[in-house]
Design an enzyme around this catalytic site. Structure first.
Site, short mmCIF file in Angstrom:
data_model
loop_
_atom_site.label_atom_id
_atom_site.label_comp_id
_atom_site.label_asym_id
_atom_site.label_seq_id
_atom_site.Cartn_x
_atom_site.Cartn_y
_atom_site.Cartn_z
N GLU A 1 0.82 -1.21 0.00
CA GLU A 1 0.00 0.00 0.00
C GLU A 1 0.86 1.26 0.00
O GLU A 1 0.49 2.28 -0.60
CB GLU A 1 -0.94 0.00 1.21
CG GLU A 1 -1.96 -1.12 1.22
CD GLU A 1 -2.87 -1.08 0.00
OE1 GLU A 1 -3.13 0.03 -0.51
OE2 GLU A 1 -3.32 -2.16 -0.44
N ASP B 1 -6.09 -4.16 -7.46
CA ASP B 1 -5.24 -3.40 -8.37
C ASP B 1 -5.46 -3.76 -9.83
O ASP B 1 -5.46 -2.89 -10.70
CB ASP B 1 -3.77 -3.62 -7.98
CG ASP B 1 -3.47 -3.16 -6.57
OD1 ASP B 1 -4.12 -2.20 -6.12
OD2 ASP B 1 -2.63 -3.77 -5.90
#
Length: 385
Positions: free
Chosen positions: A73, A170
């Protein structure tokens, strides 16, 4: 989400842990401990040569997984900051982690590269750990060899899993960025959301068949995340061009920063307000709410100044967009915010104002669509008499 505790700051980004992380940690430790011997054989390490109880290893692996998620992250957030984006924080929770990027870098290309930064970091870390494991193959460092193998395997899995085109992961964000050029952001998000929901259903079915409750958790959150993201982008498209001046209410009563909380109580209840802007020398310096006031014992109201209870507020002007206002309210968990010009209060805007304004715009849009060359009056075709 409430229940977050800030544990540190990296690159200026607050790192917060949600209480759900503490709930899932023992389950992950038990799950990893159950597969301890299988993992040792996969690492070509004799299980009996490893020191420590399997549950201790399981706990260590669970913590390593969340640290890997944090690096994943952080890669998203650092890229976003370098390309002009804004990041409010990173949160670790039951299903992993999330970077709260309040302003995305401009352009679909940067959005795709930002989404790719996380999996690339995980895959790179995994490859490095597996390379170290290979170097340790001829040594007798069984514990270290097993640890780096497990770390490498987790990161390889984390990278590959996040590259699946299942929004909001993602891969789904990369898919949306690719489709945006052809479909536009709203339709691209809708398509990526459908794909994400499809993957979530597959995860859920597989989790039911195999009895994998962790996969069921993931399936649920992927499905809900895909739905929420689609709604958010649709809402953004409707509010991004609506100025706050069209939605804000009139000026409301204010309270001086040096006033007592008892005076504030009389103001809020006398004017039937949920919040009041705090001013100092005529300029807005914060906001104080009824909810915050209720936390103060009655006997302390006369001796405490409003300043002590005031919360800082963002700079919202009449030219700010409704979407910006709604984002600020969500991040600060406030139902309304003051609108100022050069620091002077000119009005208030609330979530209710924004939603009411959105409904009115939708009604007007439907009405205008209903008026065509055969329906100029908007009441249907009538034969002349």
């Amino acid at each position: 989400m409430r229940g977050n505790i800030q544990v540190l700051t990296l690159k200026g980004i607050p790192i917060r842990v949600h209480f759900s992380f503490l709930l899932i940690l023992p389950l992950l430790a038990w799950s990893f401990g159950q597969s301890f011997q299988l993992a040792a054989r996969a690492a070509d390490v004799p299980p009996e040569r490893l020191s420590g109880h399997p549950l201790v290893w399981g706990l260590g692996v669970a913590v390593a997984l969340f640290l890997s998620v944090l690096l994943h992250e952080l890669a998203h957030s650092v890229y976003a900051l370098r390309k002009g984006g804004e990041v409010s924080d990173i949160r670790l929770m039951m299903i992993g982690g999330v970077s709260n990027i309040t302003r995305m870098p401009d352009g679909a290309r940067h959005e795709a590269l930002m989404a790719l930064a996380g999996p690339v970091t995980s895959l790179g870390l995994g490859a490095l750990a597996l390379f170290v494991h290979h170097l340790l193959a001829d040594t007798r460092s069984f514990n270290l060899s097993f640890a780096v193998f497990y770390l490498g395997s987790l990161n390889i899995f984390l990278g590959i899993f996040n590259l699946l085109p299942a929004f909001p992961m993602d891969g789904g964000r990369i898919l949306r960025a690719v489709l945006t050029g052809w479909l536009g952001r709203v339709r691209a998000t809708r398509v990526a959301g459908w794909v994400g929901q499809g993957f979530a259903l597959l995860f859920g079915l597989y989790g039911i068949v195999t009895g994998n409750f962790i996969l069921l958790f993931i399936a649920f959150f992927v499905f809900m995340g895909a739905t929420a993201e689609s709604r958010q982008v649709l809402l953004q498209s409707k509010l991004a061009d609506v100025p706050v001046r069209e939605l804000m209410g009139p000026r409301t009563a204010t309270v001086e920063a040096e006033a007592s909380l008892r005076e504030l109580t009389e103001l809020l209840y006398g004017e039937r307000l949920r919040a009041a802007p705090v001013v100092e020398q005529g300029r807005v310096v914060g906001l104080v709410t009824v909810e915050a006031l209720r936390q103060v014992p009655v006997e302390k109201l006369a001796g405490m100044a409003v300043r002590e209870l005031s919360e800082p507020v963002p700079v919202l002007t009449p030219d700010s967009t409704a979407w910006e206002a709604l984002q600020e309210m969500g991040q600060r968990q406030m139902l309304q915010l003051p609108v100022t010009e050069d620091g002077v209060l000119v009005g208030m805007v609330s979530q209710e104002d924004i939603l009411r304004g959105l409904e009115l715009r939708e009604l007007k849009l439907k009405e205008s669509r209903g008026r065509g060359p055969w329906n100029l009056g908007g009441r249907g075709h009538e034969s002349p008499t």
